[in-house]
Design a protein around this motif. Structure first.
Motif, PDB file in Angstrom:
ATOM      1  N   GLU A 269       0.693   2.715  21.875  1.00 14.95           N
ATOM      2  CA  GLU A 269       0.040   2.072  20.432  1.00 14.95           C
ATOM      3  C   GLU A 269      -0.133   3.240  19.296  1.00 14.95           C
ATOM      4  O   GLU A 269       0.195   3.304  18.151  1.00 14.95           O
ATOM      5  N   LEU A 270      -0.128   4.392  19.891  1.00 13.41           N
ATOM      6  CA  LEU A 270      -0.320   5.734  19.091  1.00 13.41           C
ATOM      7  C   LEU A 270       0.896   5.944  18.464  1.00 13.41           C
ATOM      8  O   LEU A 270       1.124   6.286  17.385  1.00 13.41           O
ATOM      9  N   ALA A 271       2.228   5.693  19.300  1.00 10.28           N
ATOM     10  CA  ALA A 271       3.544   5.852  18.744  1.00 10.28           C
ATOM     11  C   ALA A 271       3.679   5.085  17.506  1.00 10.28           C
ATOM     12  O   ALA A 271       4.351   5.320  16.571  1.00 10.28           O
ATOM     13  N   ARG A 272       3.245   3.647  17.684  1.00  6.33           N
ATOM     14  CA  ARG A 272       3.502   2.834  16.735  1.00  6.33           C
ATOM     15  C   ARG A 272       2.639   3.062  15.469  1.00  6.33           C
ATOM     16  O   ARG A 272       3.319   2.899  14.407  1.00  6.33           O
ATOM     17  N   ALA A 273       1.426   3.846  15.536  1.00  3.96           N
ATOM     18  CA  ALA A 273       0.621   4.097  14.587  1.00  3.96           C
ATOM     19  C   ALA A 273       1.429   5.459  13.719  1.00  3.96           C
ATOM     20  O   ALA A 273       1.091   5.145  12.407  1.00  3.96           O
ATOM     21  N   MET A 274       2.062   6.138  14.488  1.00  4.09           N
ATOM     22  CA  MET A 274       2.699   7.262  13.899  1.00  4.09           C
ATOM     23  C   MET A 274       3.879   6.832  12.895  1.00  4.09           C
ATOM     24  O   MET A 274       4.078   7.607  11.979  1.00  4.09           O
ATOM     25  N   LYS A 275       4.419   5.576  13.123  1.00  4.14           N
ATOM     26  CA  LYS A 275       5.606   5.309  12.649  1.00  4.14           C
ATOM     27  C   LYS A 275       5.195   4.806  11.068  1.00  4.14           C
ATOM     28  O   LYS A 275       5.743   4.774  10.094  1.00  4.14           O
ATOM     29  N   ASP A 276       3.718   4.353  11.107  1.00  5.88           N
ATOM     30  CA  ASP A 276       3.030   3.662   9.900  1.00  5.88           C
ATOM     31  C   ASP A 276       3.007   5.013   8.928  1.00  5.88           C
ATOM     32  O   ASP A 276       2.524   4.601   7.741  1.00  5.88           O
ATOM     33  N   ARG A 277       3.112   6.085   9.431  1.00  5.73           N
ATOM     34  CA  ARG A 277       2.498   7.376   8.794  1.00  5.73           C
ATOM     35  C   ARG A 277       3.881   8.125   8.181  1.00  5.73           C
ATOM     36  O   ARG A 277       3.596   8.935   7.593  1.00  5.73           O
TER      37      ARG A 277
ATOM     38  N   ILE B 268       4.445  12.625  20.977  1.00  4.66           N
ATOM     39  CA  ILE B 268       4.995  11.950  20.003  1.00  4.66           C
ATOM     40  C   ILE B 268       5.168  12.677  18.766  1.00  4.66           C
ATOM     41  O   ILE B 268       4.431  13.700  18.325  1.00  4.66           O
ATOM     42  N   ASP B 269       6.273  12.137  18.053  1.00  4.86           N
ATOM     43  CA  ASP B 269       6.640  13.025  16.766  1.00  4.86           C
ATOM     44  C   ASP B 269       5.477  12.980  15.886  1.00  4.86           C
ATOM     45  O   ASP B 269       4.852  11.930  15.318  1.00  4.86           O
ATOM     46  N   GLY B 270       4.846  14.281  15.406  1.00  3.91           N
ATOM     47  CA  GLY B 270       4.046  14.504  14.447  1.00  3.91           C
ATOM     48  C   GLY B 270       2.651  14.562  15.026  1.00  3.91           C
ATOM     49  O   GLY B 270       1.864  14.968  14.281  1.00  3.91           O
ATOM     50  N   VAL B 271       2.573  14.232  16.062  1.00  3.49           N
ATOM     51  CA  VAL B 271       0.972  14.293  16.979  1.00  3.49           C
ATOM     52  C   VAL B 271       0.876  16.069  17.571  1.00  3.49           C
ATOM     53  O   VAL B 271       1.856  16.485  18.154  1.00  3.49           O
ATOM     54  N   ARG B 272      -0.184  16.485  17.022  1.00  3.08           N
ATOM     55  CA  ARG B 272      -0.373  18.003  17.483  1.00  3.08           C
ATOM     56  C   ARG B 272      -1.851  17.515  18.203  1.00  3.08           C
ATOM     57  O   ARG B 272      -2.828  17.591  17.905  1.00  3.08           O
TER      58      ARG B 272
END
Length: 425
Positions: free
Chosen positions: A251-259, A288-292
């Motif tokens: 779910e977090l990966a999908r949320a990051m795509k919206d960013r 996940i790309d973008g998550v730190r």
């Protein structure tokens, strides 16, 4: 003779000193009441302290028994303290000296809650209650007498400091706090002074999210909208008491795509700080790309900074802890002395009564005055004969030499031999 011990306290567990967040999580006991129920069959008293950076079991008993019990529970690689060393650890813990964030205040409430939980399940012995209450007193006094918590940070505010260091400044940012318990409140309070554009508060119970949001001027959000607000936020700090991960990787990966903007580009970076124990964020989310992603382990650097500025206060706190430990051990030693003396005087009274009755039976029909005189005589003789022995037993016990006190009592009541020290050649 009843068993008399000076400090029958043992503490075992893991903490941030020797274990990372994964090891601490593996050591945790998910069902605390069940653990306490199992332990009560082995120890007169038992408590369980579980925080975000430590899991410790406190028992009225010895280290060997506690070590064996934890091994049966499938736990390994843990520290063990016993007797005065366990008390020293407990006092230092309550004082904030042993905390990851030196001087933090939350440990006082956590110790009180652990005691309350043990009392509720019937596993808090009188001795454990005495030890915890004394530790809390020491912790409060350390904070009153020193500056160890002056400008101190909690785990919650340390998480905010970490996020701010990573993002540069929180001014004008959107922040999401997941969890509305004590840690959530600490996080929210630390954020309130950061001039944020928006602060969101999410919790499984929406009413609790509303209460916390109201306290700090934030916006309560429903839990089923969690990922929508993750998409909107620059920083997410998660600190729930959930027994499982509540921020899922998929779910977090999908949320990051919206960013992402443009849609085919990289997502806007998200600072995700997980200070829950067990962890709130599912394993692998940090890839996940973008998550730190940051966890409790990453807060150690914050502790190092605060410790460098509070070393002198921590040294003063150590001195106070040692002084209070000495006083408390003297108190416990006096209790131990009374235990040995009770055994000695019970034995003497049994001998006195037996011999009094023998004397009266030889006299035949004795009048009341004769019976009274013989009774008084035996009492006085018993008291005088035990005067020196009583002094020796009490002095030995109060000076911490319980072995000598026990040997003296056994020599008098059982005829045991007192082993003398070999003479020096």
């Amino acid at each position: 003779m009843a068993e008399c011990q000076t400090a029958p306290l043992a503490i075992a567990g893991v903490s941030h000193h020797t274990a990372n967040v994964t090891m601490i999580e593996a050591f945790r006991f998910a069902d605390e009441p069940a653990f306490l129920e199992a332990a009560r069959t082995r120890f007169p008293g038992v408590m369980l302290l579980q925080t975000c950076n430590r899991v410790e079991v406190l028992v009225e008993g010895d280290a060997a028994g506690l070590r064996a019990f934890l091994a049966e529970q499938g736990r390994k690689d843990f520290f063990v303290h016993e007797g005065p060393g366990a008390l020293r650890h407990l006092f230092a813990l309550a004082s904030g000296i042993d905390s990851m964030i030196v001087g933090e205040d939350q440990i006082i409430g956590q110790l009180k809650k652990s005691l309350s939980d043990a009392q509720e399940t019937g596993t808090a012995s009188e001795f454990l209650e005495t030890c915890i209450n004394k530790a809390v007193h020491v912790g409060v006094e350390v904070r009153r007498r020193t500056l160890i918590n002056r400008g101190s940070v909690s785990i919650g505010s340390a998480a905010v400091t970490l996020a701010e260091a990573e993002i540069g400044s929180l001014a004008g940012k959107h922040i999401l706090v997941v969890g509305s318990g004590e840690m959530g409140l600490l996080v929210a309070q630390a954020l309130a002074a950061k001039h944020l554009t928006a602060m969101y508060v999410a919790n499984r119970t929406y009413k609790r999210a509303e209460i916390l949001a109201g306290k700090i001027g934030g916006k309560a959000v429903k839990f089923n909208e969690l990922y929508h607000y993750i998409t909107l936020s620059d920083v997410v700090i998660s600190c729930t008491a959930a027994p499982h991960a509540i921020i899922r990787r998929a779910e977090l990966a999908r949320a990051m795509k919206d960013r992402c903007w443009p849609p085919e580009g990289h997502p806007r970076p998200l600072i995700l700080v997980d200070i829950a124990q067990p962890r709130d964020v599912e394993e692998g989310a940090g890839t996940i790309d973008g998550v730190r992603l940051y966890t409790i382990d990453d807060l150690r650097s914050v502790n190092e900074q605060t410790m460098s500025t509070r070393k002198a206060e921590a040294d003063r706190a150590h001195g106070f802890v040692e002084a209070e430990l000495s006083l408390f051990l003297r108190h416990l030693n006096r209790r131990t002395a009374e235990c040995y003396l009770a055994s000695l005087h019970t034995w003497a009274e049994e001998v006195r009564v037996r011999e009094r009755e023998r004397a009266l039976s030889r006299l035949g029909a004795a009048d009341e005055k004769t019976i009274s005189v013989i009774d008084d005589l035996t009492r006085v003789l018993t008291k005088k004969l035990l005067t020196d022995a009583t002094y020796s037993v009490r002095t030995s016990a109060e000076e911490g030499d319980a072995a000598a006190a026990e040997a003296l009592v056994n020599a008098i009541t059982k005829g045991d031999r007192i082993e003398g020290k070999p003479e020096k050649e």
